[in-house]
Design an enzyme around this catalytic site. Structure first.
Site: not given
Length: 218
Positions: A121, A124-126, A129
Site C-alpha cells: 500500500w 506502508a510498502c511504498l 522504502p
C-alpha cells in the site's frame, strides 16, 4: 522544426531510459483487493501500463513480493505477470523492502540513482522504502495513479509525507512522456502509443472511426 541533440541520458535531470530503474512491490491479490483509494480495475490498468512503459524503454526492473515463499500470500496478479514475464521476484518477509538484503542489493546493482517506485500500500510498502532510499541519496519518483492505499485519506497522507521528504510525485502519463521525450525517437514510438489508452477502454476517436466504417459498410 528541429529537435535539439539528445542530452547526455545519464546526467539528464529528467527521467531517461538510461538513468532510471523501475521498482514494483507487492501487487498481489490480497493487497490489490484491499485498495480503496481508486477502483480495482483502474489500479490494475495503471500498474500494468507503467510496467509496459518500463519494458518499452528497457528500464532495469526490480520486482518484489511479500510472503509467497512462506505460503502466507499468493504470487503477483496475473495481469502484471503477463507484462513482466519471467522476471525474477525478490520475495520478502519484511514490510519495508529496503530492509530486505537481496532486494536492496538488487536495486543498488542497477547503478541507477533515479528510482520509479510503485507499491501497495501507499502508506506502508511504498512509503517506507521510498523514505529510506531518499535517505541514502536516491531520487525517488512515484506514479501516484499506479499506487494505492487502504483509504483515500491514507493514500493522500502517505503521498504528502513522501513529498515532504523529497519524493517526486508523477503520473503514469508523465512517466511515458518523460521517457519518450521526442516523437523522433522512432524505436520506442510503438510502445509509447500506450499512453493514449484509458482504464475504461473507451477512446472517442477510435469509436467514431469504427462508427464511420460501419456506416460506410466497411
Amino acid at each position: 522544426m528541429a529537435s535539439e541533440p539528445i542530452r547526455n541520458p545519464q546526467t539528464d535531470q529528467l527521467l531517461t531510459p538510461e538513468n532510471s530503474a523501475f521498482i514494483v512491490i507487492d501487487y498481489q491479490p490480497i493487497q490489490v483487493s484491499s485498495i480503496r483509494s481508486m477502483p480495482r480495475d483502474e489500479l490494475v490498468f495503471n500498474i500494468t501500463s507503467t510496467a509496459k512503459a518500463a519494458v518499452n524503454y528497457d528500464l532495469p526492473i526490480i520486482h518484489s513480493t511479500v510472503n509467497v515463499e512462506s505460503g502466507r500470500n499468493k504470487p503477483p496478479i496475473q495481469e502484471l505477470q503477463e507484462v513482466l514475464g519471467d522476471l525474477p521476484t525478490y520475495d520478502r518477509t519484511s514490510i519495508n523492502s529496503w530492509e530486505d538484503t537481496e532486494f536492496k542489493q538488487a536495486v543498488k546493482a542497477t547503478g541507477r540513482r533515479k528510482l520509479i517506485m510503485t507499491a501497495l500500500w501507499t502508506e506502508a510498502c511504498l512509503t517506507f522504502p521510498a523514505l529510506d532510499a531518499i535517505q541514502e541519496g536516491f531520487e525517488v519518483y512515484v506514479p501516484v495513479d499506479a499506487v494505492g492505499g487502504t483509504s483515500v485519506a491514507a493514500h493522500e497522507a502517505a503521498l504528502r509525507r513522501m513529498a515532504q521528504a523529497g519524493v517526486k510525485l508523477i503520473s503514469r502519463v508523465q512517466m511515458y512522456c518523460e521517457l519518450q521525450r521526442d516523437w523522433a525517437r522512432e524505436a520506442t514510438v510503438s510502445g509509447f502509443m500506450g499512453v493514449f489508452d484509458n482504464a475504461d477502454g473507451f477512446n472517442p476517436e477510435k469509436a467514431a472511426e469504427k462508427a464511420a466504417k460501419s456506416a460506410a459498410g466497411r
